[in-house]
Structures are given as C-alpha cells and as structure tokens.
Design a protein around this motif. Structure first.
Motif, PDB file in Angstrom:
ATOM      1  N   PRO A 147      -5.226  -1.112  -4.662  1.00 43.23           N
ATOM      2  CA  PRO A 147      -6.305  -0.201  -5.063  1.00 43.23           C
ATOM      3  C   PRO A 147      -7.043   0.351  -3.852  1.00 43.23           C
ATOM      4  CG  PRO A 147      -6.911  -2.485  -5.508  1.00 43.23           C
ATOM      5  CD  PRO A 147      -5.467  -2.495  -5.125  1.00 43.23           C
ATOM      6  N   VAL A 148      -7.567   1.559  -4.019  1.00 41.59           N
ATOM      7  CA  VAL A 148      -8.290   2.247  -2.951  1.00 41.59           C
ATOM      8  C   VAL A 148      -9.777   2.207  -3.258  1.00 41.59           C
ATOM      9  CG1 VAL A 148      -8.608   4.447  -1.754  1.00 41.59           C
ATOM     10  CG2 VAL A 148      -6.320   3.744  -2.495  1.00 41.59           C
ATOM     11  N   SER A 149     -10.579   1.859  -2.258  1.00 39.02           N
ATOM     12  CA  SER A 149     -12.024   1.796  -2.449  1.00 39.02           C
ATOM     13  C   SER A 149     -12.628   3.193  -2.486  1.00 39.02           C
ATOM     14  CB  SER A 149     -12.661   0.982  -1.318  1.00 39.02           C
ATOM     15  OG  SER A 149     -14.074   0.980  -1.441  1.00 39.02           O
ATOM     16  N   ARG A 150     -13.504   3.405  -3.457  1.00 34.47           N
ATOM     17  CA  ARG A 150     -14.227   4.668  -3.575  1.00 34.47           C
ATOM     18  C   ARG A 150     -15.744   4.454  -3.498  1.00 34.47           C
ATOM     19  NH1 ARG A 150     -10.363   6.760  -2.210  1.00 34.47           N
ATOM     20  NH2 ARG A 150      -9.082   8.362  -3.228  1.00 34.47           N
ATOM     21  N   SER A 196       0.826  -1.202   0.000  1.00 35.40           N
ATOM     22  CA  SER A 196       0.000   0.000   0.000  1.00 35.40           C
ATOM     23  C   SER A 196       0.864   1.258   0.000  1.00 35.40           C
ATOM     24  CB  SER A 196      -0.928  -0.004   1.209  1.00 35.40           C
ATOM     25  OG  SER A 196      -1.714   1.172   1.258  1.00 35.40           O
ATOM     26  N   ALA A 248      -0.388  -3.053 -15.551  1.00 34.97           N
ATOM     27  CA  ALA A 248      -1.147  -3.802 -14.544  1.00 34.97           C
ATOM     28  C   ALA A 248      -0.548  -5.186 -14.328  1.00 34.97           C
ATOM     29  CB  ALA A 248      -2.609  -3.908 -14.962  1.00 34.97           C
ATOM     30  N   ASN A 305     -13.008   0.447  -7.075  1.00 28.64           N
ATOM     31  CA  ASN A 305     -11.620   0.557  -6.667  1.00 28.64           C
ATOM     32  C   ASN A 305     -10.863   1.405  -7.692  1.00 28.64           C
ATOM     33  OD1 ASN A 305     -11.976  -1.156  -4.420  1.00 28.64           O
ATOM     34  ND2 ASN A 305     -11.750  -2.962  -5.737  1.00 28.64           N
ATOM     35  N   VAL A 306     -10.078   2.341  -7.219  1.00 30.62           N
ATOM     36  CA  VAL A 306      -9.332   3.241  -8.092  1.00 30.62           C
ATOM     37  C   VAL A 306      -7.868   3.234  -7.675  1.00 30.62           C
ATOM     38  CG1 VAL A 306     -11.328   4.711  -8.512  1.00 30.62           C
ATOM     39  CG2 VAL A 306      -9.782   5.238  -6.622  1.00 30.62           C
ATOM     40  N   ARG A 307      -7.060   3.830  -8.521  1.00 30.52           N
ATOM     41  CA  ARG A 307      -5.632   3.923  -8.241  1.00 30.52           C
ATOM     42  C   ARG A 307      -5.391   4.938  -7.132  1.00 30.52           C
ATOM     43  NH1 ARG A 307      -0.989   5.808 -12.613  1.00 30.52           N
ATOM     44  NH2 ARG A 307       0.798   5.719 -11.181  1.00 30.52           N
ATOM     45  N   PRO A 308      -4.531   4.627  -6.162  1.00 30.23           N
ATOM     46  CA  PRO A 308      -4.283   5.581  -5.070  1.00 30.23           C
ATOM     47  C   PRO A 308      -3.522   6.805  -5.570  1.00 30.23           C
ATOM     48  CG  PRO A 308      -2.790   3.715  -4.905  1.00 30.23           C
ATOM     49  CD  PRO A 308      -3.776   3.372  -5.994  1.00 30.23           C
TER      50      PRO A 308
END
Length: 360
Positions: free
Chosen positions: A270-273, A264, A326, A282-285
């Motif tokens: 990935p970060v939850s939105r 992390s 990826a 989930n998006v890129r931090p």
C-alpha cells in the motif's frame, strides 16, 4: 546472492519499460519513415498479436508501444487506432495482450461463435458434444455441419472418415453424431451459409490449438534452460506458464534490493497518502507492473486451492474480515518472502524446511 535472469532472453517479446519514460512509454521508434516499409509483424506468422495492432501494418520505426490506454493516446473512430496527440503516430496500447493469453481469448471466442452458429441450424448436434473438451467433435465439424450431410455418410463411412483424421475413439463420436441427426427432423433455412461459417471456425480452432501447444512447448523448453527454473517450479501454485510469466515480468531478480521492493513493483504494497495531521491513510498503488502482479496473484490463488498451509492462511485472513482479493494478496506476499529466501539460499521449496546448523 540472487542470480540474474540472463537465461530468459527470448521468452519476452517486449522489453521492460524505459526508466523515467512518460505515460508508460516503452518504445519510441522515431519517425514514420522506413526504407523497407515492411510490417513489423507478419500476419501469417506464428507471432500472436492483436488483430488491430499497428505492428501488423507498419514497420518497426512507425509506431509506439505504451503500457496502457490513456488520454495521451486518443482513439480515432475513423480507422479504429490510437495515435499520439502531437505527431499522430500510431500507438500500441496493449502490449500485455500480445502473447499467448490473446490466443487463449481468441480460442474461447471462436468456440462461442461456433456453438452459437451451430445452435441456429443443428441444435441437436450442439447439445451432443462439449466441443471445448472434445477435439474429435471439432474435427467432425470440419466436414459435417448439417443434418443432411451426416445422414448421407452413414455409420461405417463416418467412422472411417474420423479415424483417418486421427480422432480417438471414432466410433463413439460417430454414434453421438448419428443420434443427434436422428433426433432432429427439420432442416432449417440458411444452413448452407451457416455450414461454411462453422467449418471455417472449426478449422481456425484446430489451427489455433496447435499453435498454442507449440508455443507452450517452446516456452517450457526455454524455461528449462533458465538457472532459477527448479526453484520457481518447486513453489506452491507455480507451473511452467506462470513461472515463465514471472521471469519475463520480473527480469533480473538482483535488480530488487529486498523482497519489499519486489512486492512494491508488483503493486502489493500500500502507498501512504497521509499529509500533515492526516496520517495512516494507505491506498492501493496506481503505478506498478500489471504482468508481475498477475503472475504472483494467480500463483497464490492456485496455492490456496491446492496446498493446505496456504489454504489455512487464506482462511485466517478471511476470518479477519478481508475480501477474497485482499486475502490472496496476503498469501502472495508470504510467497514472495518465501521466494526471496529460496533464491538467497539457492534451494528448492520443501514442505518441511531443512534444519539449520548450529555453531559449535
């Protein structure tokens, strides 16, 4: 237990970001006054630094260091520097560039400028050599940049001149240079001024190459003193430079609770939105360590090219429809898990893992 990174002191020039600091602020040296008023970095020293860094003109207490450019540090077109909004304090916004990577970028730019200038006055000589892979050709340009200069020297004198300056196989360099001089019959206007520029660029390339080699040797020596150096160098795709970058960017491995926390911090989780009924987004931090991600990504990419198991894993991810970046991140995540296991068990990487003992 994961051992700390105490042995890496000296490899890093900038400390890790201050916890909780706004806008990625790393250093806040206070006011603009300093008793000595001596620049923090001497321009004549071997310390690699951006040419426009405020550290070249201000003392340690006279500037800030932040992680990246942003609207909080506006650019002033009058003098080419960035300043804080409130106190007009100069700000260094590219601390990641103040390392050996900047030296490599400057080296490539110098090669390109030298070849471009040489093409304008002596295109036959520019075509004769691959200057970035031939040190002897660059040494040649420190003394001879024009058609007339090479013709005046002749074969034997040019060979002796190159041998005196330590060029390997000087006879081969001399033959290519003389052939280029014979192939071009016209002297172009302005070649005297261009010759001085080419000579300066060739000398700067040689000096910068020596500096890079000296810094890499020093980096390798410091890395060899680190207790986790054998583990890192045993991993696929990891060399001395990437291992040093990883240790500097990561700091103390024991500061990360799990390999997931470490991934992390590198921006590989990935970060939850999601919100309310919108789930699974989930998006890129956006907040992570760029140097740490760079070291892990490059190591994984090298492993994909040179190690069969990582290459097969990468191919499977690509077959599933993933893009190159990826798929490489998936390889990096697997390497992070492997690194965490090696650090926990205090052993080096092996293609075939050791057999675990069974309880009686």
């Amino acid at each position: 237990m994961l051992r700390g990174g105490a042995g890496i002191v000296g490899l890093t020039k900038l400390s890790r970001s201050i916890a909780g600091s706004p806008h990625g602020l790393r250093y806040c040296f206070g006011g603009m006054t300093d008793a000595a008023q001596v620049p923090f970095i001497n321009p004549d020293s071997d310390y690699p630094c951006c040419w426009f860094c405020p550290a070249l003109r201000l003392p340690r207490t006279g500037f800030l260091v932040v992680d990246r450019p942003s609207r909080h540090w506006p650019f002033d077109a009058a003098d080419g520097y960035r300043y804080s909004v409130d106190g007009r304090i100069p700000v260094c916004v590219s601390p990641g560039r103040s390392d050996w990577n900047l030296s490599g970028q400057l080296l490539h730019r110098a090669y390109n400028r030298m070849r471009d200038t040489l093409t304008g006055v002596f295109p036959a000589l520019e075509r004769a050599f691959n200057f970035s892979a031939h040190k002897g050709a660059v040494v040649l340009l420190t003394g001879f940049q024009t058609l007339a200069a090479l013709r005046r020297m002749g074969h034997s004198r040019l060979t002796a001149w190159l041998a005196k300056r330590g060029v390997r196989l000087p006879h081969g360099v001399e033959e290519l240079a003389i052939e280029a001089a014979k192939a071009q019959q016209t002297s172009l206007p302005g070649e005297d001024a261009a010759a001085q520029i080419i000579e300066d660029l060739a000398n700067s390339i040689l000096n910068l190459t020596e500096r890079i080699a000296r810094v890499e040797k020093q980096m390798e020596k410091m890395l060899n003193e680190h207790p986790q150096e054998p583990i890192l160098l045993s991993m696929p795709g990891m060399g001395h430079i990437l291992a040093a970058e990883l240790l500097v960017a990561a700091g103390d491995f024991s500061a990360y609770a799990t390999e997931g926390h470490f991934a992390s911090a590198a921006g590989m989780v990935p970060v939850s939105r999601g919100s309310g009924t919108r789930t699974g987004i989930n998006v890129r931090p956006k907040r992570y360590s760029r140097p740490l991600q760079r070291a892990l990504f490059l190591a994984a990419q090298a492993a994909c090219f040179h190690h069969q198991r990582d290459r097969d894993y990468y191919s499977r991810k690509r077959a599933q429809g993933m893009r190159h970046s990826a798929a490489v991140i998936c390889v990096a995540r697997r390497q992070i898990r492997m690194l965490w296991t090696l650090l926990r068990e205090d052993r080096q990487y092996q293609i075939d893992p050791p057999e675990r003992g069974t309880d009686a």
